[in-house]
Design a protein around this motif. Sequence first.
Motif, PDB file in Angstrom:
ATOM      1  N   LEU A 134     -31.801  -1.395  -6.977  1.00  8.48           N
ATOM      2  CA  LEU A 134     -32.594  -2.586  -6.630  1.00  8.48           C
ATOM      3  C   LEU A 134     -34.039  -2.303  -6.982  1.00  8.48           C
ATOM      4  CD1 LEU A 134     -30.209  -2.330  -4.211  1.00  8.48           C
ATOM      5  CD2 LEU A 134     -31.221  -4.538  -3.655  1.00  8.48           C
ATOM      6  N   ASP A 135     -34.644  -3.189  -7.729  1.00  6.66           N
ATOM      7  CA  ASP A 135     -36.001  -2.992  -8.221  1.00  6.66           C
ATOM      8  C   ASP A 135     -37.022  -3.849  -7.473  1.00  6.66           C
ATOM      9  OD1 ASP A 135     -34.999  -1.294 -10.109  1.00  6.66           O
ATOM     10  OD2 ASP A 135     -35.769  -2.393 -11.843  1.00  6.66           O
ATOM     11  N   ASP A 136     -38.267  -3.437  -7.544  1.00 10.77           N
ATOM     12  CA  ASP A 136     -39.448  -4.230  -7.189  1.00 10.77           C
ATOM     13  C   ASP A 136     -39.847  -4.173  -5.710  1.00 10.77           C
ATOM     14  OD1 ASP A 136     -39.550  -4.958  -9.833  1.00 10.77           O
ATOM     15  OD2 ASP A 136     -38.658  -6.936  -9.550  1.00 10.77           O
ATOM     16  N   GLY A 137     -39.019  -3.550  -4.867  1.00 12.76           N
ATOM     17  CA  GLY A 137     -39.418  -3.348  -3.478  1.00 12.76           C
ATOM     18  C   GLY A 137     -39.680  -4.618  -2.700  1.00 12.76           C
TER      19      GLY A 137
ATOM     20  N   MET B 176     -47.887  -0.960  -9.982  1.00 18.78           N
ATOM     21  CA  MET B 176     -48.035  -2.414  -9.802  1.00 18.78           C
ATOM     22  C   MET B 176     -47.348  -3.243 -10.885  1.00 18.78           C
ATOM     23  SD  MET B 176     -52.113  -2.723 -10.497  1.00 18.78           S
ATOM     24  CE  MET B 176     -52.035  -4.491 -10.619  1.00 18.78           C
ATOM     25  N   HIS B 177     -46.273  -2.693 -11.439  1.00 15.28           N
ATOM     26  CA  HIS B 177     -45.463  -3.426 -12.408  1.00 15.28           C
ATOM     27  C   HIS B 177     -46.222  -3.752 -13.687  1.00 15.28           C
ATOM     28  CE1 HIS B 177     -41.831  -5.629 -13.546  1.00 15.28           C
ATOM     29  NE2 HIS B 177     -41.280  -5.066 -12.490  1.00 15.28           N
ATOM     30  N   ARG B 178     -46.941  -2.762 -14.198  1.00 12.62           N
ATOM     31  CA  ARG B 178     -47.556  -2.906 -15.513  1.00 12.62           C
ATOM     32  C   ARG B 178     -46.513  -2.585 -16.592  1.00 12.62           C
ATOM     33  NH1 ARG B 178     -51.751   0.622 -13.017  1.00 12.62           N
ATOM     34  NH2 ARG B 178     -53.688  -0.562 -12.742  1.00 12.62           N
TER      35      ARG B 178
ATOM     36  N   ALA C 281     -30.315  -5.231  -9.035  1.00 12.06           N
ATOM     37  CA  ALA C 281     -30.654  -6.458  -8.325  1.00 12.06           C
ATOM     38  C   ALA C 281     -32.165  -6.473  -8.124  1.00 12.06           C
ATOM     39  CB  ALA C 281     -29.944  -6.512  -6.983  1.00 12.06           C
ATOM     40  N   HIS C 282     -32.719  -7.669  -7.948  1.00  9.22           N
ATOM     41  CA  HIS C 282     -34.145  -7.793  -7.641  1.00  9.22           C
ATOM     42  C   HIS C 282     -34.248  -8.469  -6.280  1.00  9.22           C
ATOM     43  CE1 HIS C 282     -33.894  -7.117 -11.969  1.00  9.22           C
ATOM     44  NE2 HIS C 282     -35.093  -6.588 -11.888  1.00  9.22           N
ATOM     45  N   ARG C 283     -34.917  -9.591  -6.226  1.00  9.52           N
ATOM     46  CA  ARG C 283     -35.041 -10.250  -4.938  1.00  9.52           C
ATOM     47  C   ARG C 283     -33.753 -10.998  -4.581  1.00  9.52           C
ATOM     48  NH1 ARG C 283     -40.115 -13.948  -3.078  1.00  9.52           N
ATOM     49  NH2 ARG C 283     -38.880 -15.515  -1.996  1.00  9.52           N
TER      50      ARG C 283
ATOM     51  N   SER D 278     -39.092   5.600  -8.162  1.00  5.53           N
ATOM     52  CA  SER D 278     -40.367   4.927  -8.423  1.00  5.53           C
ATOM     53  C   SER D 278     -40.208   3.845  -9.492  1.00  5.53           C
ATOM     54  CB  SER D 278     -41.412   5.946  -8.881  1.00  5.53           C
ATOM     55  OG  SER D 278     -42.608   5.265  -9.244  1.00  5.53           O
ATOM     56  N   HIS D 279     -40.850   2.708  -9.241  1.00  2.00           N
ATOM     57  CA  HIS D 279     -40.924   1.631 -10.240  1.00  2.00           C
ATOM     58  C   HIS D 279     -42.373   1.507 -10.699  1.00  2.00           C
ATOM     59  CE1 HIS D 279     -39.148  -1.647 -12.361  1.00  2.00           C
ATOM     60  NE2 HIS D 279     -39.571  -2.629 -11.606  1.00  2.00           N
ATOM     61  N   GLY D 280     -43.131   2.578 -10.413  1.00  2.00           N
ATOM     62  CA  GLY D 280     -44.539   2.599 -10.788  1.00  2.00           C
ATOM     63  C   GLY D 280     -45.433   2.045  -9.694  1.00  2.00           C
TER      64      GLY D 280
HETATM   65 ZN   LIG Z   1     -39.349  -4.719 -11.896  1.00  5.30          ZN
END
Ligand SMILES: [Zn+2]
Length: 238
Positions: free
Chosen positions: A68-71, A126-128, A27-29, A122-124
């Motif tokens: 869930l990604d992107d925080g 800044m989403h590069r 899931a994301h937002r 971790s998703h890194g």
């Molecule tokens: Zn992402």
Amino acid sequence: MVTAMNQSITDGEVLFGNDSSIVNLTAHRINPAHHYHDGPPNPTWITIGQFKQVLDAIVDRADVHLTLDDGFASDVEIALPLLLERGLTAEFFVLAGRLGEPGRLDHEGVRQLVSSGMSIGSHGWMHRDWRRLDERQASQELGDARQVLAEITGQPVDAVAVPFGSYDRTVLRRLRQARITRVYTSDGGRARRDSWLQPRTSLRYDLDLAWITRVLDSTPSGKQRLRTAAARLVKRLR
Ligand SMILES: [Zn+2]
């Protein structure tokens, strides 16, 4: 080519209809809005109603792993209470360089997830796109991000979700060198529970119960299986 593809299958990264296989969902937002008039601003944003539908479908499923990604702030504000109500846990892949930005998790939010029994990966930074990093960026995305998250959570952070699901041979080599223990992609399909590379299926704005059932219970045909395996192999050789 055929030999390499067979190897990729026996690697254990692509198994279907097997007891040890799982479905990884992403899931994301999650938006409080009940519906979108002209479609969502992003195809991976879903509503609270859709998220609840997914949770209710997986509540008794030991073979489903939710990520869930992107925080986004909705991780804590919306997802967390709904997970806890149902006795579910999830793994949250956070962008270390975006913590505290408007609409995103902050340090306290990350700690709250951990103290509620959730896992942090971790998703890194800044989403590069990890396929296009210079050495300095690579060290920020793969090294610094993990270190910051480990400091906030007080735990080692050894799993990553690859931004955009974009990887190639170089990305995988860097991740192995960094001793990442689990790599989540967005390739779809079932995964073997103990595999290093974990394909996931993204929840989308147009998901409904029929889609959920299809994703959770479908056993792909031999043809689809080969196609998926071939696609992953190409990415790893590229
Ligand atoms: Zn992402």
